[in-house]
Design an enzyme around this catalytic site. Sequence first.
Site, PDB file in Angstrom:
ATOM      1  N   HIS A  52       0.852  -1.192   0.000  1.00  0.00           N
ATOM      2  CA  HIS A  52       0.000   0.000   0.000  1.00  0.00           C
ATOM      3  C   HIS A  52       0.886   1.239   0.000  1.00  0.00           C
ATOM      4  CE1 HIS A  52      -1.691   3.212   2.756  1.00  0.00           C
ATOM      5  NE2 HIS A  52      -2.516   3.254   1.738  1.00  0.00           N
ATOM      6  N   ARG A 111      -0.017  12.433   0.071  1.00  0.00           N
ATOM      7  CA  ARG A 111      -1.075  13.432  -0.054  1.00  0.00           C
ATOM      8  C   ARG A 111      -0.600  14.791   0.440  1.00  0.00           C
ATOM      9  NH1 ARG A 111      -2.867   9.317   4.020  1.00  0.00           N
ATOM     10  NH2 ARG A 111      -2.538  10.233   6.065  1.00  0.00           N
TER      11      ARG A 111
END
Lengths: 344, 344
Positions: free
Chosen positions: B123, B127
């Site tokens: 994963h 951001r």
Amino acid sequence: MTAFQTDTKIAADSAPPTDAKTRVSQFMQQLQDSICQSLEKLDGVGKFQEDSWKRPEGGGGRSRVLREGAVFEQGGVNFSEVWGEHLPPSILTQRPEAAGHGFYATGTSMVLHPRNPYVPTVHLNYRYFEAGPVWWFGGGLDLTPYYPFGEDAAHLHRTLKAAGDRHHADYYPTFKRWCDEYFYLKHRQEMRGVGGIFFDYQDGRGALYKGPDPSGPAAVYSDRAGIPETRGWEELFAFVQDCGNAFLPAYAPIVERRKDMEYGDRERNFQLYRRGRYVEFNLVYDRGTIFGLQTNGRTESILMSLPPLVRWEYGYHPEPNTPEAELYEVFLKPQDWAEWTPQG
Amino acid sequence: MTAFQTDTKIAADSAPPTDAKTRVSQFMQQLQDSICQSLEKLDGVGKFQEDSWKRPEGGGGRSRVLREGAVFEQGGVNFSEVWGEHLPPSILTQRPEAAGHGFYATGTSMVLHPRNPYVPTVHLNYRYFEAGPVWWFGGGLDLTPYYPFGEDAAHLHRTLKAAGDRHHADYYPTFKRWCDEYFYLKHRQEMRGVGGIFFDYQDGRGALYKGPDPSGPAAVYSDRAGIPETRGWEELFAFVQDCGNAFLPAYAPIVERRKDMEYGDRERNFQLYRRGRYVEFNLVYDRGTIFGLQTNGRTESILMSLPPLVRWEYGYHPEPNTPEAELYEVFLKPQDWAEWTPQG
């Protein structure tokens, strides 16, 4: 059953009797017993295995699971009776009077995952809380079909309506609407299934009907039903008992009608896909799951509701004019199932 | 790269440049592009399909999914760039200065579900946020093996450490610990995998190291690393770029080593079972998922991280002295993977 009071004060009999916990706990255990016996008979092959467990902070339970049955791929029926020093914040927000008090909670919950995609999944949970000056009952029963039938939804709703109507004409319509709102996946803009009944915080002070989610389709229901403001503990317990005992007559005829229907990979794949919504609801929204995880409950028992096999598929949409599309277009929207009639 | 400031005030270069949003957004899109190209090459068969989407409240994104590849059963790589009138409460609690301001957020996220149980799931998410007077970077990369290898965990961690060390010697150890704490399933008392790095709210005002969960195994980590109190926007952006670019060298060699290993039903069943933990983490704890669902994000893109096929099994425990038991006993506990050495 206690008659309804008509004044606006708390009725004299609204406080729990001294043996309230024992009586409710015994009922919840009997409910678990009778459900498990009936389901074994209905399945014909599968048997429940029991795990008894204790909770370090107080209380314990009996978790029963049936696996690889003829009808049920998995079924879990939990009884629990727990106590502790304080309720979790999610409940204290709703019942601030309970702050600073210990709590007691008992209940029975059940989720069945049938093998045949024509047999709907069903969920039941009834529960009772005491915490300092407050007490309440909560719970409900709801049906989640994969390949749906109007007559099945109608039968379940009519059975629940009959149980409610024996106590008050407003119970079924109020708790049916609450169910439509509660079992709603906001992020999917879908209901979980065809509903049933749901209620919470029933403490003799009125239905505490929680306003609808303004963004949901169930927002068409904005009235507050006229539940009398005072109902005694005995009346509410009698109502909950009737609801619990309505499970078998509500669900067994549906299983009998559907369990031998033929199906193939298409139906199985759709069932596994739709089971994903069950997982999403239980992990993101379900009060029982969140309460259990927040109070350091027994994880295996709490998550026994999750399906044995699940599929997710990015961007799935049903083809128009298929049974899968009919599920979305008709059955995952609020409908007056008790009023359903077969189409010409 | 901007040199570290040593005074305790916010550095003069700590404010975002005027073209900050454009630069970060372009980087995030390039990261998505380069990841997708590399993964198609690594897979050899699967190709990404793209959906471009717009968010009614502002912004949009590109969701790319690869399905039924040779190596990857499913892989999703999302880019998004959204804005709106206010951040959700879960973020405003952390950044109260943002209250009453509009927000901008952009990022790239990825989850890969390999077919072979010897290839770990991975994963990635990076951001960037701006909201009134505040801005910050967040993200990380973590590995979730099913049948684990120490050398794989060590390789991933060493690659991330090298990327961090190019910026500050405290980045890797701090963000490695934070990762161990964040990707922790409290209700299972398990880590999600062997970790990697995770950070949030990096805004030039120190590492904002969030205290460990006192009930978790990662509570052994209670020190706050000595990140300088002032770091500029440029420095943080350069660090995030290095982290993003570290994905392929961190992960591809692991895939190459494991993708052709033989496996059978036992390994596949365990993989499907362990994928359930991934679902539990993403729906119960994951900040990105919760942010997306709370801000009316595109559900299909948010939940693209969920595995294509998942199993739950009540009461499962691995047999002692098996590879499955080793996963729990060694790999799902915090370890200094960068210091790992092969056992005699």
